[in-house]
Design a protein around this motif. Structure first.
Motif, mmCIF file in Angstrom:
data_model
loop_
_atom_site.group_PDB
_atom_site.id
_atom_site.type_symbol
_atom_site.label_atom_id
_atom_site.label_comp_id
_atom_site.label_asym_id
_atom_site.label_seq_id
_atom_site.Cartn_x
_atom_site.Cartn_y
_atom_site.Cartn_z
ATOM 1 N N ASN A 14 -1.359 14.531 -5.690
ATOM 2 C CA ASN A 14 -0.145 13.779 -5.593
ATOM 3 C C ASN A 14 -0.138 12.626 -6.698
ATOM 4 O O ASN A 14 0.354 11.647 -6.755
ATOM 5 C CB ASN A 14 -0.318 13.203 -4.204
ATOM 6 C CG ASN A 14 -1.380 11.965 -4.082
ATOM 7 O OD1 ASN A 14 -2.373 12.445 -4.788
ATOM 8 N ND2 ASN A 14 -1.285 11.316 -3.004
ATOM 9 N N ILE A 45 -2.403 7.195 -3.329
ATOM 10 C CA ILE A 45 -4.078 7.160 -2.901
ATOM 11 C C ILE A 45 -4.305 8.557 -2.723
ATOM 12 O O ILE A 45 -3.833 9.141 -2.098
ATOM 13 C CB ILE A 45 -4.107 6.299 -1.952
ATOM 14 C CG1 ILE A 45 -3.864 4.748 -2.143
ATOM 15 C CG2 ILE A 45 -5.717 6.463 -1.601
ATOM 16 C CD1 ILE A 45 -4.411 3.888 -1.206
ATOM 17 N N GLY A 46 -5.485 8.820 -3.381
ATOM 18 C CA GLY A 46 -6.046 10.149 -3.311
ATOM 19 C C GLY A 46 -7.474 9.831 -2.658
ATOM 20 O O GLY A 46 -8.044 8.952 -3.160
ATOM 21 N N VAL A 47 -7.858 10.673 -1.630
ATOM 22 C CA VAL A 47 -8.924 10.593 -0.893
ATOM 23 C C VAL A 47 -9.787 11.689 -0.912
ATOM 24 O O VAL A 47 -9.382 12.746 -0.856
ATOM 25 C CB VAL A 47 -8.913 10.098 0.590
ATOM 26 C CG1 VAL A 47 -10.320 9.747 1.256
ATOM 27 C CG2 VAL A 47 -7.989 8.512 0.653
ATOM 28 N N GLU A 98 3.417 19.213 0.269
ATOM 29 C CA GLU A 98 4.368 19.951 1.287
ATOM 30 C C GLU A 98 4.502 18.865 2.402
ATOM 31 O O GLU A 98 5.833 18.673 2.786
ATOM 32 C CB GLU A 98 3.183 20.819 2.094
ATOM 33 C CG GLU A 98 3.385 22.180 1.396
ATOM 34 C CD GLU A 98 2.555 23.134 2.117
ATOM 35 O OE1 GLU A 98 2.499 23.177 3.322
ATOM 36 O OE2 GLU A 98 1.917 23.957 1.250
ATOM 37 N N LEU A 99 3.782 17.759 2.745
ATOM 38 C CA LEU A 99 3.815 16.817 3.814
ATOM 39 C C LEU A 99 4.978 15.952 3.423
ATOM 40 O O LEU A 99 5.439 15.447 4.148
ATOM 41 C CB LEU A 99 2.582 16.261 4.215
ATOM 42 C CG LEU A 99 1.345 17.165 5.016
ATOM 43 C CD1 LEU A 99 0.300 16.331 5.086
ATOM 44 C CD2 LEU A 99 2.093 17.621 6.123
ATOM 45 N N ARG A 100 4.900 15.736 2.044
ATOM 46 C CA ARG A 100 6.012 14.816 1.605
ATOM 47 C C ARG A 100 7.378 15.533 1.410
ATOM 48 O O ARG A 100 8.470 14.791 1.006
ATOM 49 C CB ARG A 100 5.511 14.312 0.257
ATOM 50 C CG ARG A 100 6.359 13.203 -0.466
ATOM 51 C CD ARG A 100 5.794 12.738 -1.653
ATOM 52 N NE ARG A 100 4.594 11.984 -1.525
ATOM 53 C CZ ARG A 100 3.874 11.577 -2.550
ATOM 54 N NH1 ARG A 100 4.265 11.839 -3.582
ATOM 55 N NH2 ARG A 100 2.861 10.943 -2.276
ATOM 56 N N GLY A 101 7.459 16.722 1.529
ATOM 57 C CA GLY A 101 8.606 17.372 1.489
ATOM 58 C C GLY A 101 9.082 18.076 0.062
ATOM 59 O O GLY A 101 10.139 18.406 -0.063
ATOM 60 N N ARG A 130 0.750 -1.225 0.144
ATOM 61 C CA ARG A 130 -0.119 0.111 -0.037
ATOM 62 C C ARG A 130 0.797 1.173 -0.005
ATOM 63 O O ARG A 130 0.358 2.249 -0.579
ATOM 64 C CB ARG A 130 -0.873 0.156 1.118
ATOM 65 C CG ARG A 130 -1.946 0.914 1.050
ATOM 66 C CD ARG A 130 -2.415 1.542 2.457
ATOM 67 N NE ARG A 130 -3.252 2.770 2.624
ATOM 68 C CZ ARG A 130 -2.628 3.935 2.397
ATOM 69 N NH1 ARG A 130 -1.322 4.191 2.181
ATOM 70 N NH2 ARG A 130 -3.063 5.225 2.229
ATOM 71 N N ARG A 155 -7.482 18.517 -3.992
ATOM 72 C CA ARG A 155 -6.220 17.967 -3.347
ATOM 73 C C ARG A 155 -5.826 16.527 -3.271
ATOM 74 O O ARG A 155 -4.904 15.962 -2.973
ATOM 75 C CB ARG A 155 -6.796 18.313 -1.619
ATOM 76 C CG ARG A 155 -5.638 17.813 -0.541
ATOM 77 C CD ARG A 155 -6.166 18.349 0.604
ATOM 78 N NE ARG A 155 -7.412 17.656 1.156
ATOM 79 C CZ ARG A 155 -8.167 17.796 1.855
ATOM 80 N NH1 ARG A 155 -7.651 19.213 2.742
ATOM 81 N NH2 ARG A 155 -9.214 17.266 2.566
ATOM 82 N N ALA A 156 -7.180 15.872 -3.541
ATOM 83 C CA ALA A 156 -7.029 14.349 -3.671
ATOM 84 C C ALA A 156 -6.146 13.665 -5.003
ATOM 85 O O ALA A 156 -5.708 12.716 -5.109
ATOM 86 C CB ALA A 156 -8.451 13.446 -3.820
ATOM 87 N N LEU A 204 -1.163 20.992 0.182
ATOM 88 C CA LEU A 204 -0.881 20.058 1.471
ATOM 89 C C LEU A 204 -0.309 18.682 1.388
ATOM 90 O O LEU A 204 0.869 18.431 1.773
ATOM 91 C CB LEU A 204 -2.062 20.186 2.386
ATOM 92 C CG LEU A 204 -1.851 19.535 3.870
ATOM 93 C CD1 LEU A 204 -0.910 20.406 4.623
ATOM 94 C CD2 LEU A 204 -3.038 19.376 4.623
ATOM 95 N N PRO A 205 -0.554 17.864 0.598
ATOM 96 C CA PRO A 205 -0.137 16.499 0.454
ATOM 97 C C PRO A 205 1.129 16.413 0.005
ATOM 98 O O PRO A 205 2.099 15.903 0.579
ATOM 99 C CB PRO A 205 -1.139 15.872 -0.567
ATOM 100 C CG PRO A 205 -2.421 16.553 -0.574
ATOM 101 C CD PRO A 205 -1.786 18.216 -0.333
#
Lengths: 265, 258
Positions: A160, A87-89, A111-114, A82, A156-157, A108-109
């Motif tokens: 990524n 995965i986008g939600v 940014e959280l991944r750097g 997984r 946002r989903a 945001l997603p």
């Protein structure tokens, strides 16, 4: 623009539910759910409110741990962990952070991944363009309509570049015009990008328009009562006016009634 | 400008009514000046002693503001640490709640023993009394973050630090701002109570000492003037805090500026 985010056929990921059970009490939860979405397909779960549809989506997102069974992601015939699957939600309510503007919410997603901020915002802008909100990036969520907020949640989903998109009643709180608009967006994403979609809904039109396969849940605890294959000629807005679409609606409606009868009996 | 006038006039009207009623009561019941001076006598004494009273206000404002800043930094930092761990929360929070019920007036002499006379103990008294609302609201804000938002962060594998910086602190901000607003008034009270015990007389005497020496001389007009000015100090600090808080929450929270 589509080309750089479209999933090449060999990169596409399928999703398989293998005897998934998650119980909350003796009569609430989901029991022994087995279903599959081939790469690029849309699998819909339908059923009465509170029957456990969302639980199935949450299990796939790893937000819920099943009591037994598992959700497997498959690429090119073999299982992939997984963590290796993007995965986008899109939740039932968009869950936007009110202090971040639309662009920063979408970024945001990443940014959280750097991902460096400038690059993240560039990609967020692309995702906003994809859902038709390119000029609304600086608006705070509080200034957006319900439909626009939903579309920001969808962007946002997508930011990524997911292989699997999980949608939990994405149009339940929307008016009919916005609902059709968002359904068209999702259909385009499926066609253009080859994303595998798991859709949770109680709207028959939504399932008929988007899904390749519909699992109807019934009972307490719920189980999959019936699985219906939906044949699509095209995924364009015109499909809604076709006779086959009306026939699909009737079939789904009948199956839902049957499932409800069996569940209560 | 019109908006400002619209906002201010109802309060101005109430204040004017109170002043007129006060003046009428003093005249009607012939209340002696050592019990309750007329509002005009208070205005007169403020004009007469404006230099020393402004200096007193400044001194009290400085210690209140310093105490408030210390309370904010300590309250937010301690609140963040306590909120991060359930065991710590259960162990420390009840003790903190108990400590805030200890009357400051009883603690103030201790502060003088430890810190000497002048600004240090008054600043400490202001900080001591102001820290709890900041601490409590920070903890409530951090522990009350919407689980739906937490799930979004879990979904994207956010680290503890990312969750704290990008979710918990911004989400707790409205609570923290409310805590600081409550703490502002308390810091002025704490500062003046500290001055009662540790202040010093003279040209640069703070408001607490002005009140004490005026009381000994039965100069009720000066006491009233000091009370009015200390309220103005509190009001000025509150306005600053409200401005900063409104700016931080602007556009996304009902208590933010539009």
């Amino acid at each position: 623009m589509v080309a750089d985010i479209a999933q090449p056929i060999e990169r596409r990921v399928g999703v398989r539910y293998e005897s998934v059970s998650r119980m909350f009490s003796a009569h609430a939860g989901i029991i022994d759910a087995t279903a599959e979405a081939a790469p690029g397909e849309c699998l819909a779960f339908m059923g009465a409110s509170g029957c456990g549809k969302t639980t199935l989506m949450r299990v796939a997102a790893a937000l819920e741990v099943p009591d037994s069974g598992r959700v497997v992601f498959v690429r090119g015939g073999s299982e992939v962990p997984r963590e290796q699957v993007e995965i986008g939600v899109c939740f039932q309510e968009p869950r936007l952070l009110p202090w971040r503007n639309a662009l920063r919410n979408v970024a945001l997603p990443l940014e959280l991944r750097g991902v460096p901020r400038a690059h993240a915002r560039e990609r967020a802008q692309e995702a906003l363009e994809r859902v038709g909100l390119s000029s609304w990036g600086r608006a705070l969520p509080g200034r957006l309509s319900g439909g626009m907020r939903m579309r920001v949640g969808l962007a946002r989903a997508l930011v990524n570049r997911p292989s699997v998109l999980l949608l939990d009643e994405p149009c339940s709180a929307l008016d009919i015009v916005t609902r059709v608009e968002i359904e068209d967006h999702i259909a385009r994403l499926q066609t253009d990008l080859g994303i595998t979609v798991i859709l949770v809904t109680h709207a028959i039109e939504e399932a008929a328009f988007l899904a390749d396969r519909v699992c109807i849940l019934s009972g307490a605890p719920a189980s999959i009562a019936e699985t219906l294959e939906i044949g699509h000629k095209s995924r364009s807005s015109n499909e809604r006016d076709s006779g086959s679409f009306t026939a699909t609606l009737t079939l789904l409606m009948q199956s839902m009634h049957d499932a409800a009868r069996r569940g209560s009996g | 400008m019109k908006r400002l006038v619209d906002r201010v006039w109802p309060a101005a009207l109430v204040i004017a009514a109170i002043v007129l009623a006060w003046d009428a009561a003093v005249r009607l019941f012939e209340i002696p000046a050592y019990l309750a001076p007329s509002p005009w006598a208070v205005v007169e004494v403020i004009a007469e002693r404006r230099e020393s009273l402004v200096a007193a206000c400044w001194s009290t404002a400085c210690t209140s503001a310093a105490g408030l800043v210390i309370a904010c930094v300590a309250g937010v930092c301690a609140g963040a640490v306590i909120a991060s761990n359930t065991l710590l929360y259960r162990g420390v929070y009840p003790i903190a709640s108990f400590l805030q019920t200890v009357p400051l007036i009883a603690v103030a002499p201790l502060l003088v023993i430890w810190l000497g006379y002048g600004a240090p103990p008054t600043t400490a008294a202001a900080a001591l009394v102001a820290v709890f609302p900041v601490l409590a609201n920070t903890i409530d804000g951090l522990r009350g973050v919407d689980p739906a938002w937490k799930e979004v962060f879990a979904l994207y594998h956010a680290s503890r630090w990312q969750r704290w910086r990008k979710l918990e602190i911004p989400a707790a901000l409205p609570h923290i701002v409310t805590g600081v607003r409550i703490a502002t008034g308390l810091s002025v009270i704490g500062s003046i109570v500290g001055e009662f015990v540790s202040g010093y007389a003279g040209d640069r005497a703070p408001i607490g000492m002005v009140v004490m020496s005026a009381m000994r001389e039965s100069r009720t007009d000066i006491v009233f003037a000091a009370i009015a000015l200390s309220s103005l100090v509190g009001l000025a600090l509150f306005a600053c805090v409200s401005f900063v808080g409104g700016w931080l929450l602007r556009g996304w929270h009902p208590s933010g500026t539009a």
